[in-house]
Design a protein around this motif. Structure first.
Motif, PDB file in Angstrom:
ATOM      1  N   LEU A 199       0.816  -1.216   0.000  1.00  8.90           N
ATOM      2  CA  LEU A 199       0.000   0.000   0.000  1.00  8.90           C
ATOM      3  C   LEU A 199       0.850   1.266   0.000  1.00  8.90           C
ATOM      4  O   LEU A 199       0.369   2.338  -0.396  1.00  8.90           O
ATOM      5  CB  LEU A 199      -0.925  -0.003   1.219  1.00  8.90           C
ATOM      6  N   ALA A 200       2.094   1.162   0.409  1.00  9.29           N
ATOM      7  CA  ALA A 200       2.965   2.334   0.455  1.00  9.29           C
ATOM      8  C   ALA A 200       3.687   2.581  -0.858  1.00  9.29           C
ATOM      9  O   ALA A 200       4.328   3.627  -1.014  1.00  9.29           O
ATOM     10  CB  ALA A 200       3.983   2.173   1.584  1.00  9.29           C
ATOM     11  N   ASP A 201       3.630   1.671  -1.816  1.00  9.07           N
ATOM     12  CA  ASP A 201       4.354   1.811  -3.084  1.00  9.07           C
ATOM     13  C   ASP A 201       3.354   1.691  -4.237  1.00  9.07           C
ATOM     14  O   ASP A 201       2.731   0.635  -4.416  1.00  9.07           O
ATOM     15  CB  ASP A 201       5.427   0.727  -3.191  1.00  9.07           C
ATOM     16  N   PRO A 202       3.184   2.755  -5.071  1.00  5.59           N
ATOM     17  CA  PRO A 202       2.209   2.684  -6.177  1.00  5.59           C
ATOM     18  C   PRO A 202       2.539   1.607  -7.207  1.00  5.59           C
ATOM     19  O   PRO A 202       1.624   0.962  -7.742  1.00  5.59           O
ATOM     20  CB  PRO A 202       2.274   4.085  -6.791  1.00  5.59           C
ATOM     21  N   GLN A 203       3.806   1.401  -7.512  1.00  6.92           N
ATOM     22  CA  GLN A 203       4.174   0.391  -8.492  1.00  6.92           C
ATOM     23  C   GLN A 203       3.850  -1.020  -7.986  1.00  6.92           C
ATOM     24  O   GLN A 203       3.402  -1.875  -8.743  1.00  6.92           O
ATOM     25  CB  GLN A 203       5.670   0.503  -8.830  1.00  6.92           C
ATOM     26  N   LYS A 204       4.073  -1.234  -6.696  1.00  4.62           N
ATOM     27  CA  LYS A 204       3.711  -2.531  -6.132  1.00  4.62           C
ATOM     28  C   LYS A 204       2.193  -2.726  -6.119  1.00  4.62           C
ATOM     29  O   LYS A 204       1.699  -3.852  -6.270  1.00  4.62           O
ATOM     30  CB  LYS A 204       4.268  -2.669  -4.721  1.00  4.62           C
ATOM     31  N   MET A 205       1.482  -1.626  -5.968  1.00  3.80           N
ATOM     32  CA  MET A 205       0.031  -1.731  -6.023  1.00  3.80           C
ATOM     33  C   MET A 205      -0.436  -2.139  -7.421  1.00  3.80           C
ATOM     34  O   MET A 205      -1.383  -2.920  -7.568  1.00  3.80           O
ATOM     35  CB  MET A 205      -0.598  -0.409  -5.611  1.00  3.80           C
ATOM     36  N   ILE A 206       0.229  -1.604  -8.452  1.00  9.62           N
ATOM     37  CA  ILE A 206      -0.121  -1.999  -9.828  1.00  9.62           C
ATOM     38  C   ILE A 206       0.160  -3.488 -10.028  1.00  9.62           C
ATOM     39  O   ILE A 206      -0.659  -4.228 -10.603  1.00  9.62           O
ATOM     40  CB  ILE A 206       0.655  -1.143 -10.841  1.00  9.62           C
ATOM     41  N   ALA A 207       1.333  -3.920  -9.575  1.00 12.15           N
ATOM     42  CA  ALA A 207       1.673  -5.337  -9.707  1.00 12.15           C
ATOM     43  C   ALA A 207       0.691  -6.215  -8.944  1.00 12.15           C
ATOM     44  O   ALA A 207       0.239  -7.262  -9.444  1.00 12.15           O
ATOM     45  CB  ALA A 207       3.098  -5.565  -9.215  1.00 12.15           C
ATOM     46  N   ALA A 208       0.335  -5.795  -7.716  1.00 16.10           N
ATOM     47  CA  ALA A 208      -0.617  -6.577  -6.932  1.00 16.10           C
ATOM     48  C   ALA A 208      -1.984  -6.604  -7.592  1.00 16.10           C
ATOM     49  O   ALA A 208      -2.684  -7.632  -7.560  1.00 16.10           O
ATOM     50  CB  ALA A 208      -0.710  -6.005  -5.517  1.00 16.10           C
ATOM     51  N   ALA A 209      -2.381  -5.474  -8.212  1.00 14.73           N
ATOM     52  CA  ALA A 209      -3.670  -5.452  -8.909  1.00 14.73           C
ATOM     53  C   ALA A 209      -3.671  -6.433 -10.078  1.00 14.73           C
ATOM     54  O   ALA A 209      -4.671  -7.125 -10.323  1.00 14.73           O
ATOM     55  CB  ALA A 209      -3.965  -4.035  -9.386  1.00 14.73           C
ATOM     56  N   LEU A 210      -2.553  -6.509 -10.814  1.00 15.55           N
ATOM     57  CA  LEU A 210      -2.467  -7.486 -11.917  1.00 15.55           C
ATOM     58  C   LEU A 210      -2.541  -8.918 -11.378  1.00 15.55           C
ATOM     59  O   LEU A 210      -3.204  -9.782 -11.964  1.00 15.55           O
ATOM     60  CB  LEU A 210      -1.173  -7.274 -12.697  1.00 15.55           C
ATOM     61  N   GLY A 211      -1.854  -9.175 -10.278  1.00 19.03           N
ATOM     62  CA  GLY A 211      -1.881 -10.526  -9.720  1.00 19.03           C
ATOM     63  C   GLY A 211      -3.254 -10.907  -9.206  1.00 19.03           C
ATOM     64  O   GLY A 211      -3.743 -12.019  -9.469  1.00 19.03           O
ATOM     65  N   PRO A 270       3.023   3.493 -20.557  1.00 18.13           N
ATOM     66  CA  PRO A 270       4.007   4.436 -20.001  1.00 18.13           C
ATOM     67  C   PRO A 270       3.728   4.714 -18.525  1.00 18.13           C
ATOM     68  O   PRO A 270       2.579   4.787 -18.092  1.00 18.13           O
ATOM     69  CB  PRO A 270       3.811   5.697 -20.850  1.00 18.13           C
ATOM     70  N   GLY A 271       4.791   4.827 -17.770  1.00 15.03           N
ATOM     71  CA  GLY A 271       4.677   5.089 -16.346  1.00 15.03           C
ATOM     72  C   GLY A 271       4.548   3.858 -15.490  1.00 15.03           C
ATOM     73  O   GLY A 271       4.564   3.959 -14.258  1.00 15.03           O
ATOM     74  N   VAL A 272       4.414   2.713 -16.103  1.00 19.01           N
ATOM     75  CA  VAL A 272       4.307   1.447 -15.360  1.00 19.01           C
ATOM     76  C   VAL A 272       5.699   0.827 -15.286  1.00 19.01           C
ATOM     77  O   VAL A 272       6.328   0.558 -16.320  1.00 19.01           O
ATOM     78  CB  VAL A 272       3.315   0.485 -16.028  1.00 19.01           C
ATOM     79  N   ASN A 273       6.176   0.623 -14.100  1.00 25.14           N
ATOM     80  CA  ASN A 273       7.519   0.074 -13.896  1.00 25.14           C
ATOM     81  C   ASN A 273       7.431  -1.120 -12.938  1.00 25.14           C
ATOM     82  O   ASN A 273       7.721  -1.021 -11.748  1.00 25.14           O
ATOM     83  CB  ASN A 273       8.449   1.147 -13.335  1.00 25.14           C
ATOM     84  N   ILE A 274       6.965  -2.223 -13.470  1.00 27.29           N
ATOM     85  CA  ILE A 274       6.841  -3.447 -12.673  1.00 27.29           C
ATOM     86  C   ILE A 274       7.836  -4.473 -13.196  1.00 27.29           C
ATOM     87  O   ILE A 274       8.337  -4.379 -14.330  1.00 27.29           O
ATOM     88  CB  ILE A 274       5.404  -4.009 -12.721  1.00 27.29           C
TER      89      ILE A 274
END
Length: 696
Positions: free
Chosen positions: A294-306, A343-347
């Protein structure tokens, strides 16, 4: 007047043996003979069968179905035949037809014309094979287009699983693809199973990760190679079906123990994080993982994909056809690749190298590690788990189709050959996989061609399009494995097992808990031991009842008496001994089995009580095959009286029957029959009552 043996159509032709006795009587029915009255038989005419209700009709017309070329019996009539034998009502011509439909089968019927001979058997085939029972699935012609289409479907299912299992095992993704290629090209062409597909399995991911962490990636190849050789040996000595003799509770507990840690370990890469370590630590670290995500936006994107991949895997089958025919994992991978390219996604995405460069052939230093006890334990674990999972999958796949059944020993040899090659190349261990196999069956495959071609497509994709694999997000592959772990865990099986069998539920739960808390091999061994103990307890159901009746203390026991019930038996024996009665009766006739421990305990008790000289013990042993059969009670002439040698008397209250203790006593046996403790005493075959001093 026509002479006997003639009809209106000329001489009566003899029919086939066994059908001519009543043939004329039936053949004459229904024909118009009213214009000529039937005369009485001439004097001296002999009917062939004095018990025949109809008799032979000397004026019967010619039988149109009679055999014109009867075969004469060169031996003539049987001089020892029974003249009063009754005709067999079932020994009639199976092709005979009754023109009236009411004649009993014992009266016979005119037989139909003989069937024409069938075509000669094909060269190389024994006669009668064509009429034999067809194999399941026989007559189904494979369609080449369907086989190729099914191979593509299996390829699309296998590609993300091969990569995901490799990543979950802590190895390069190329090793998972190599194992998938070997599973298709090597095991796919081997005999054993027809439709099940092999490759790296999620069930071994945790075990492989532990082995790599403990022994190193270079040692993995020799471990897998040794496991493959053991599988070949087990198949050659025909122990393939041995793995079917495992309690289903242990199997389901093992799968749940594999799936639960797999889900928690893949929750970390699903959020672009690294797993902590052992399953317990991974479970306890979930709250911290959520906070970091929850503290990292990129990790949130990765978690949303998972998480989206997991949800898609559960709901994809509810999509309308033909959309749901596409594998859910492939759809998730394609969607994840599209999101990762924004663009802007760094997973984190998959890093794929050269397939040939990833091959690591074990050297002498790696083979020397086989002398290490820990490495040998890992080899044994790989062998047991991989063999069990492959053969359990084979049984499940056989229930999905009606084609050729699995040859378990041949399939075990094929799996061993595949693992031997995988170990030689330094790749992951392989097993049969339910997901790929079910996709193969549902795609309409009928032969081994589809599973063989899927390995070819994997090889071509990895060699020709390696850059495409580098676009796949790690979190999507982790989501695919989380879904696989949930299916292995199968939480709905626990309440189902509770309703069906609570004892098996305990075994299943114990196996799962021990695997999660310790390791896979320890959990399986504990589950097997618990299953054996449960079976032994259930096979040792023993009922022991004690009571006092008059001057006799009685013990009645029924069921299976084994050492597991020895404390219960000892308590019952002490209870009848402490009753203080002058007579003790041990009735064990209802015991279906008793082992050496219980037998020794009873014999010791009887000898001890008889040795006191104060108690008379009547022992009725179980009806074992070696025990003499007690005689029927002789009719009494004077109640309560009896003398030795008097067959019509009943023994008095001080006498004891010999059969109460069927131990042979040589001095009292006179019969030639070793199973008769009484024996003939006067040449008449009558037994004589002989009270034995050994009963006291």
């Amino acid at each position: 007047m026509l002479s006997p043996g003639q009809g209106y159509g000329g001489p009566v032709q003899p029919g086939p043996p066994g059908n001519g006795r009543h043939r004329g009587r039936h053949a004459g029915r229904g024909q118009n003979r009213a214009h000529e009255p039937e005369p009485e038989p001439e004097y001296g005419t002999v009917r062939p069968d004095p018990f025949d209700a109809f008799g032979a009709d000397p004026y019967a017309p010619t039988d149109p179905y009679a055999d014109p070329y009867p075969v004469a019996d060169p031996y003539g009539p049987d001089p020892y035949a029974d003249p009063y034998a009754t005709a067999d009502a079932y020994a009639r011509d199976p092709y005979a037809t009754d023109p009236h439909g009411t004649a009993p089968a014992s009266y016979g019927a005119p037989s139909a014309p003989p069937r024409p001979p069938g075509p000669p058997p094909a060269p190389g085939k024994a006669p009668g094979k064509a009429a034999g029972k067809k194999k399941p699935g026989a007559g189904q012609k494979p369609d080449l287009a369907t086989e190729i289409t099914a191979s593509f479907v299996v390829f699309l299912v296998a590609l993300p699983l091969c990569i995901g299992v490799a990543v979950a095992s802590g190895t390069p993704p190329e090793l998972g693809i190599i194992s998938g290629v070997v599973g298709g090209l090597v095991v796919g062409m081997a005999r054993g199973s027809t439709l099940q597909v092999s490759g790296p399995a999620a069930g071994l991911a945790a075990l492989v990760a532990e082995a790599v962490l403990e022994h190193g990636l270079a040692t993995l190849g020799v471990i897998v190679l040794a496991s493959g050789l053991l599988q070949i040996g087990l198949g050659l000595i025909r122990l393939g079906r041995m793995f079917q003799a495992i309690s289903i509770a242990v199997v389901q507990g093992m799968l749940a123990g594999i799936g639960l840690p797999l889900m928690f370990s893949q929750a970390y890469p699903m959020a672009d994080a690294k797993a902590i370590g052992v399953p317990i630590e991974n479970m306890l670290g979930i709250p911290g993982l959520i906070a970091d995500t929850l503290a990292d936006p990129q990790k949130m994107i990765a978690a949303a994909l998972g998480i989206g991949t997991v949800v898609l895997s559960f709901l994809w089958k509810k999509m309308p056809a033909p959309v749901n025919k596409m594998p859910a994992a492939l759809v998730a991978v394609a969607g994840g690749m599209g999101v990762a390219a924004l663009p802007g996604v760094n997973i984190t995405t998959l890093q794929v190298g050269n397939l040939l460069a990833s091959v690591q052939i074990p050297g002498p230093s790696q083979f020397a590690l086989l002398a290490n006890g820990a490495v040998l334990t890992t080899v044994l674990t790989f062998t047991i788990i991989a063999s069990a999972e492959s053969l359990f999958t084979a049984a499940a796949v056989d229930r999905m189709h009606t084609g050729e059944r699995t040859r378990y020993n041949s399939e075990l040899i094929a799996q061993g050959a595949g693992n031997t090659i995988c170990g030689f190349l330094g790749a992951l261990p392989m097993t049969a996989v339910v997901a790929r196999s079910s996709a193969n069956v549902q795609a309409g495959a009928k032969t081994r061609l589809s599973r063989t071609l899927h390995g070819l497509w994997l090889l071509a994709f990895a060699v020709l399009l390696p850059g495409v694999l580098a676009l796949i997000p790690i979190s999507v592959l982790a989501g695919v494995l989380v879904h696989s772990g949930w299916k292995l865990f199968a939480p709905h099986e626990f309440p189902k097992m509770w309703r069906q069998d609570r004892g098996e539920f305990v075994v299943m739960t114990l196996t799962t808990v021990v695997i999660v808390a310790t390791a896979l091999l320890e959990g399986v061994l504990v589950g097997l031991a618990a299953g054996i103990i449960l079976a032994a307890l259930r096979m040792s159901q023993t009922s022991v009842r004690t009571e006092v009746s008059g001057d006799t203390a009685k013990l009645v026991m029924a069921g299976n008496a084994t050492f597991l019930r020895l404390p219960k038996l000892i308590d019952a024996l002490e209870e009848v001994a402490s009753a203080g009665m002058p007579r003790i009766r041990l009735d064990l006739t209802a015991v279906t089995h008793w082992d050496h421990a219980c037998r020794s305990q009873v014999d010791e008790f009887v000898a001890q009580q008889r040795g006191t000289g104060e108690v008379r013990v009547e022992l009725l042993r179980p009806n074992t095959p070696n025990a003499p059969v007690p005689p029927a009670a002789p009719p009494s002439s004077v109640a309560g009286q009896g003398t030795q040698g008097d067959l019509g008397a009943t023994p008095g209250p001080t006498a004891e029957w010999f059969y109460l203790d069927p131990t042979p006593v040589e001095e009292f046996r006179t019969s030639a029959d070793p199973m008769d403790p009484f024996g003939p005493t006067d040449g008449t075959g009558q037994g004589q009552y002989r009270p034995s001093a050994r009963m006291r």
